[in-house]
Every structure is written in C-alpha cells, then in structure tokens.
Design an enzyme around this catalytic site. Structure first.
Site, mmCIF file in Angstrom:
data_model
loop_
_atom_site.group_PDB
_atom_site.id
_atom_site.type_symbol
_atom_site.label_atom_id
_atom_site.label_comp_id
_atom_site.label_asym_id
_atom_site.label_seq_id
_atom_site.Cartn_x
_atom_site.Cartn_y
_atom_site.Cartn_z
ATOM 1 N N GLY A 46 0.828 -1.201 0.000
ATOM 2 C CA GLY A 46 0.000 0.000 0.000
ATOM 3 C C GLY A 46 0.858 1.246 0.000
ATOM 4 O O GLY A 46 2.022 1.217 0.429
ATOM 5 N N GLN A 51 2.944 9.937 1.171
ATOM 6 C CA GLN A 51 4.219 9.221 1.220
ATOM 7 C C GLN A 51 5.103 9.545 0.018
ATOM 8 O O GLN A 51 6.302 9.272 0.051
ATOM 9 C CB GLN A 51 3.993 7.709 1.306
ATOM 10 C CG GLN A 51 3.410 7.266 2.635
ATOM 11 C CD GLN A 51 3.221 5.782 2.668
ATOM 12 O OE1 GLN A 51 2.186 5.279 2.246
ATOM 13 N NE2 GLN A 51 4.226 5.074 3.154
ATOM 14 N N CYS A 88 6.068 -0.154 7.131
ATOM 15 C CA CYS A 88 5.667 0.999 6.322
ATOM 16 C C CYS A 88 6.835 1.394 5.431
ATOM 17 O O CYS A 88 7.980 1.428 5.888
ATOM 18 C CB CYS A 88 5.281 2.149 7.261
ATOM 19 S SG CYS A 88 4.762 3.651 6.415
ATOM 20 N N LEU A 89 6.528 1.712 4.183
ATOM 21 C CA LEU A 89 7.586 2.139 3.271
ATOM 22 C C LEU A 89 8.240 3.431 3.734
ATOM 23 O O LEU A 89 9.372 3.716 3.358
ATOM 24 C CB LEU A 89 7.020 2.303 1.853
ATOM 25 C CG LEU A 89 6.512 1.010 1.212
ATOM 26 C CD1 LEU A 89 5.883 1.309 -0.148
ATOM 27 C CD2 LEU A 89 7.617 -0.018 1.088
ATOM 28 N N HIS A 130 -4.208 1.256 7.617
ATOM 29 C CA HIS A 130 -2.867 1.846 7.622
ATOM 30 C C HIS A 130 -2.785 3.007 6.633
ATOM 31 O O HIS A 130 -2.304 4.096 6.974
ATOM 32 C CB HIS A 130 -1.848 0.750 7.271
ATOM 33 C CG HIS A 130 -0.435 1.211 7.221
ATOM 34 N ND1 HIS A 130 0.497 0.856 8.158
ATOM 35 C CD2 HIS A 130 0.228 2.004 6.340
ATOM 36 C CE1 HIS A 130 1.666 1.404 7.856
ATOM 37 N NE2 HIS A 130 1.520 2.106 6.750
ATOM 38 N N GLU A 131 -3.238 2.778 5.405
ATOM 39 C CA GLU A 131 -3.107 3.810 4.363
ATOM 40 C C GLU A 131 -4.056 4.978 4.602
ATOM 41 O O GLU A 131 -3.681 6.136 4.391
ATOM 42 C CB GLU A 131 -3.323 3.201 2.977
ATOM 43 C CG GLU A 131 -2.344 2.105 2.603
ATOM 44 C CD GLU A 131 -0.874 2.459 2.782
ATOM 45 O OE1 GLU A 131 -0.499 3.645 2.683
ATOM 46 O OE2 GLU A 131 -0.082 1.534 3.024
ATOM 47 N N HIS A 134 -2.659 7.435 6.996
ATOM 48 C CA HIS A 134 -1.679 8.357 6.398
ATOM 49 C C HIS A 134 -2.346 9.641 5.906
ATOM 50 O O HIS A 134 -1.746 10.720 5.962
ATOM 51 C CB HIS A 134 -0.965 7.708 5.209
ATOM 52 C CG HIS A 134 0.248 6.915 5.566
ATOM 53 N ND1 HIS A 134 1.367 7.472 6.146
ATOM 54 C CD2 HIS A 134 0.527 5.605 5.398
ATOM 55 C CE1 HIS A 134 2.285 6.529 6.323
ATOM 56 N NE2 HIS A 134 1.796 5.381 5.886
#
Length: 157
Positions: A46, A51, A88-89, A130-131, A134
């Site tokens: 994701g 991000q 997480c990226l 999660h996304e 953000h």
C-alpha cells in the site's frame, strides 16, 4: 510512468491532513500510476499520496489480489480484531506490533470518480486502515504495542 521518492518518518508532509480530490485530472492519473510504480518497486502492499509528497486523499493498495485505488476513502464499518507485525515504506527496515480491525468496509471513489464500497479482511483490512491513517497525518508507529523493531533482528533460540 515513474517512481517517486518515498518520504520517511520525520518529514513534515507525513504529519499533514490531505485535501479531498474533487475531480480526476491528467495530473492525478499520472500520480496514481506513479504511486503504483513506486509501491511495486519498493515491494509494498500500500501507498498513500503523502508518502510521495502529495497532500491528496489518494491510496493505492495491492495485497496480491489486484490493484485497488481509493480516492477520498472513509472507513464505514469495522469488526473483529487482529494483532500482528506492521511495517511501512516510510519507516524502512522497521516493524511494530499493531492491533487493527480484522474486517473493514470502506467507501471511496475509483479512478473514474465513481463511488464504490469495498470490503477487506486480514491483510487487506490492515492495509485499508494503515493507508487511510496516512491521509490524516497518522502513522502506525504511534499504535505499536512495544515500539519499533529492526526487520530481521530477532535472534533465534
């Protein structure tokens, strides 16, 4: 299509609330394609627009069941509970133990700006939460049970 720089923990853009998308433009289509390219290249499941430094309410997800685009997503229903490792990226090389709903229903617009409802369980439910977090400037690190851990640092007994 191109990959974009993934912003990392500590960068201010990750703490901001994103603005809704009111119409689909060529620039937004390019952003979505770039987000998928960036997510796949980084082996993520994701990615949220902040991000990659863009304060728009756009999320891309692929947990192995095909690509999903969520524009202006909102969680409308949750149930159950799951606790597990989350990464997480934007926090490379780290993970934390986080509790999330096991089932999530979201309402969002697709790439054609048509309203859709999607349901997910397990990993997809975790990715939705999660996304979408953000998009409101929230990161999973604030939800971890016992802080962040290095990936691959667990010693075998």
């Amino acid at each position: 299509m191109a990959t974009r720089k993934i912003r990392e923990l500590g960068e201010e853009v990750l703490t901001k609330t994103c603005k809704p998308v009111d119409k689909m433009t060529l620039r937004t289509k390019v952003l979505i394609n770039d987000m998928f390219d960036t997510m796949y290249e980084a082996y993520g499941v994701g990615l949220a627009a902040p991000q990659v430094g863009v304060l728009k309410r756009i999320v891309t997800i692929d947990v192995g069941e095909g690509p999903i685009v969520l524009i202006n997503p909102e969680i409308i229903e949750t149930s159950g509970e799951q606790t597990g490792e989350e990464g997480c990226l934007s926090v490379p090389g780290k993970y934390g133990i986080v509790t999330r709903p096991d089932y999530v229903k979201v309402r969002a617009l697709d790439e054609d700006m048509q309203e859709r409802e999607l349901e997910g369980a397990g990993l997809l439910a975790r990715a939705f939460c999660h996304e979408i977090d953000h998009l409101d400037g929230n990161m999973y690190v604030a939800l971890t049970k016992d802080g962040l851990h290095d990936v691959g640092s667990e010693e075998e007994e």
